[in-house]
Design a protein around this motif. Structure first.
Motif, short mmCIF file in Angstrom:
data_model
loop_
_atom_site.label_atom_id
_atom_site.label_comp_id
_atom_site.label_asym_id
_atom_site.label_seq_id
_atom_site.Cartn_x
_atom_site.Cartn_y
_atom_site.Cartn_z
N GLN A 147 0.61 2.98 7.49
CA GLN A 147 0.29 1.58 7.76
C GLN A 147 0.76 0.71 6.59
OE1 GLN A 147 -3.55 0.45 9.09
NE2 GLN A 147 -3.92 2.36 10.21
N SER A 148 1.26 -0.45 6.95
CA SER A 148 1.71 -1.39 5.92
C SER A 148 0.52 -2.03 5.20
CB SER A 148 2.58 -2.48 6.55
OG SER A 148 1.86 -3.17 7.56
N CYS A 149 -0.55 -2.27 5.91
CA CYS A 149 -1.78 -2.81 5.29
C CYS A 149 -2.94 -2.34 6.14
CB CYS A 149 -1.74 -4.32 5.19
SG CYS A 149 -1.61 -5.17 6.78
N GLY A 150 -4.02 -2.07 5.51
CA GLY A 150 -5.17 -1.57 6.23
C GLY A 150 -6.19 -0.99 5.28
N MET A 207 0.82 -1.20 0.00
CA MET A 207 0.00 0.00 0.00
C MET A 207 0.85 1.24 0.00
SD MET A 207 -2.69 1.21 2.79
CE MET A 207 -3.22 -0.47 2.80
N SER A 208 1.97 1.23 0.74
CA SER A 208 2.86 2.38 0.76
C SER A 208 3.41 2.67 -0.62
CB SER A 208 4.00 2.14 1.76
OG SER A 208 4.71 0.97 1.41
N ARG A 261 -7.41 -2.59 10.37
CA ARG A 261 -6.40 -3.54 9.93
C ARG A 261 -6.87 -4.93 10.35
NH1 ARG A 261 -1.96 -2.35 12.88
NH2 ARG A 261 -1.27 -0.71 11.43
N ASP A 262 -6.99 -5.84 9.38
CA ASP A 262 -7.46 -7.21 9.64
C ASP A 262 -8.81 -7.23 10.34
OD1 ASP A 262 -5.16 -8.26 8.50
OD2 ASP A 262 -4.05 -8.20 10.39
N GLY A 271 -12.50 -6.76 3.52
CA GLY A 271 -12.08 -5.55 2.85
C GLY A 271 -13.20 -4.65 2.39
N ASP A 295 -8.13 -0.08 -0.90
CA ASP A 295 -7.91 0.01 0.54
C ASP A 295 -8.70 1.17 1.16
OD1 ASP A 295 -6.55 2.02 -0.65
OD2 ASP A 295 -4.65 1.70 0.40
#
Length: 386
Positions: free
Chosen positions: A78-81, A1-2, A57-58, A186, A156
């Motif tokens: 955030q790395s994922c979210g 995502m970054s 996140r998750d 998601g 995202d």
């Protein structure tokens, strides 16, 4: 995502041209503080229109930033979210800020600004743009209130733009947060929950309209003079209701057609099929309501016409009876006028009147009166005036 967040730094010609058309020319920005500085100027408007911005996140809530600038910054970190941003009647500056951050298509942004759109589903690259018409039944005035909801669904993020009081998405957010397994699927899962909430919101409207139709049927046969206006107003609401529900059937089928192409989770597929079944049932009910109102209006028109004919017939009969009475009165007046005329002539007391000193003058006058009255009576009787 970054990596996706870093990509906008390389200028996209089409996107850059659109930004130049709708925003002032960009100024040289410091590396990091620029987004915060850009948004700080509109913090006061965000408080009014940003209902809630939450990062997940998750399937679990991570934070709830107070402004759009903080939301952007935390989502980049955030790395994922996933970000779920809810707005109510946002300003143009806020929508342009969201468009620049999430690379929203200008046509979709323009629709979200103007509102008053028909329900539709459009895909712009990786972003879905969905327009929904929510409805709620107001008990006090016995009418249907419609709201409009625009949803941007990306890889995202989910952005909801609400125009009107309905729908209230706080219950949807609470439901999703209470089921992290579903929220973990998601943005598509959030879109399903929003669709489900909008379609479920139609059920109380269907019940309220059904009660209104039952009351209208009673009023029609009771002869209420105001029922025609109520039928017309409810028919107009059903036209709006049809415009809200009928396109949803095609939209959901379009979503289902893309299950395999976009790798939609099987559990989510089942949920969306269930929503499609519900909206099909609701659309059929609304079609039935409109047909029923058309038939009721026809029956009401027939009953009103019959009532008017009965009133006209009663007036005609009353006029006929009045005419007959006038005939009788006129006939007797003519009969009584004949002897009065003769008697009046012979009562003028002139010395040189013909037959004044005639011996048979009085019997002749009496006989003349009798003959004239009898003749008039026979004539009027033959003509059914007496």
């Amino acid at each position: 995502m970054s990596e996706r967040r870093a990509r906008p730094a390389s200028k996209n010609p089409v996107k850059s041209a659109w930004r130049r058309a709708v925003t002032p020319p960009p100024q040289p920005e410091p590396p990091e503080p620029a987004p915060a500085a850009r948004t700080t100027a509109s913090d006061s408007s965000e408080v009014a229109s940003v209902v809630q911005a939450v990062l997940y996140r998750d399937g679990v809530r991570v934070s709830a930033p107070a402004t759009l600038a903080e939301t952007y910054r935390e989502l980049r970190d955030q790395s994922c979210g996933m970000a779920w941003i809810g707005l109510a009647r946002p300003t143009e500056a806020e929508l342009l800020s969201l468009a620049a951050e999430f690379d929203l298509h200008p046509l979709a942004v323009e629709d979200a600004m103007e509102a008053h759109q028909r329900p539709k589903l459009e895909r712009y690259g990786e972003t879905l743009f969905v327009v929904l018409r929510a409805a709620r039944y107001l008990d006090a005035p016995e009418e249907v209130d419609f709201g409009e909801l625009h949803v941007f669904v990306g890889p995202d993020f989910v952005i909801t733009v609400r125009h009107g009081a309905a729908p209230d998405l706080s219950a949807v957010r609470q439901r999703m947060e209470e089921t992290p397994g579903l929220l973990k699927l998601g943005p598509e899962a959030v879109l399903y929950a929003i669709l489900d909430a909008v379609v479920d919101g139609y059920e109380p409207v269907v019940v309220g309209v059904q009660n209104d139709i039952d009351e209208i049927e009673t009023e029609v046969f009771r002869g209420d003079p105001e029922v025609s206006r109520r039928i017309y107003e409810l028919s107009r609401e059903m036209v709006e209701f049809q415009r809200a529900t009928r396109p949803l059937v095609g939209m959901l089928h379009a979503l289902m057609a893309g299950f395999s192409k976009y790798g939609t989770d099987e559990e989510l597929q089942r949920y969306l099929r269930d929503v499609a079944d519900h909206v099909t049932h609701t659309s059929e009910r609304v079609d039935g309501f409109r047909q029923a109102l058309t038939e009721i209006l026809t029956v009401n028109t027939t009953l009103v016409t019959q009532q008017q004919n009965a009133e006209m017939r009663a007036l005609a009969e009353a006029g006929f009876e009045q005419n007959e009475e006038i005939k009788k009165i006129s006939s007797w007046a003519a009969i009584l006028f004949a002897p009065t005329l003769v008697g009046t002539i012979y009562g003028m007391n002139f010395d040189h009147m013909p037959e004044l000193h005639w011996v048979f003058g009085y019997p002749f006058a009496i006989a003349l009166m009798g003959v004239v009255c009898t003749s008039l009576y026979v004539i009027f009787k033959r003509r059914d005036w007496l």
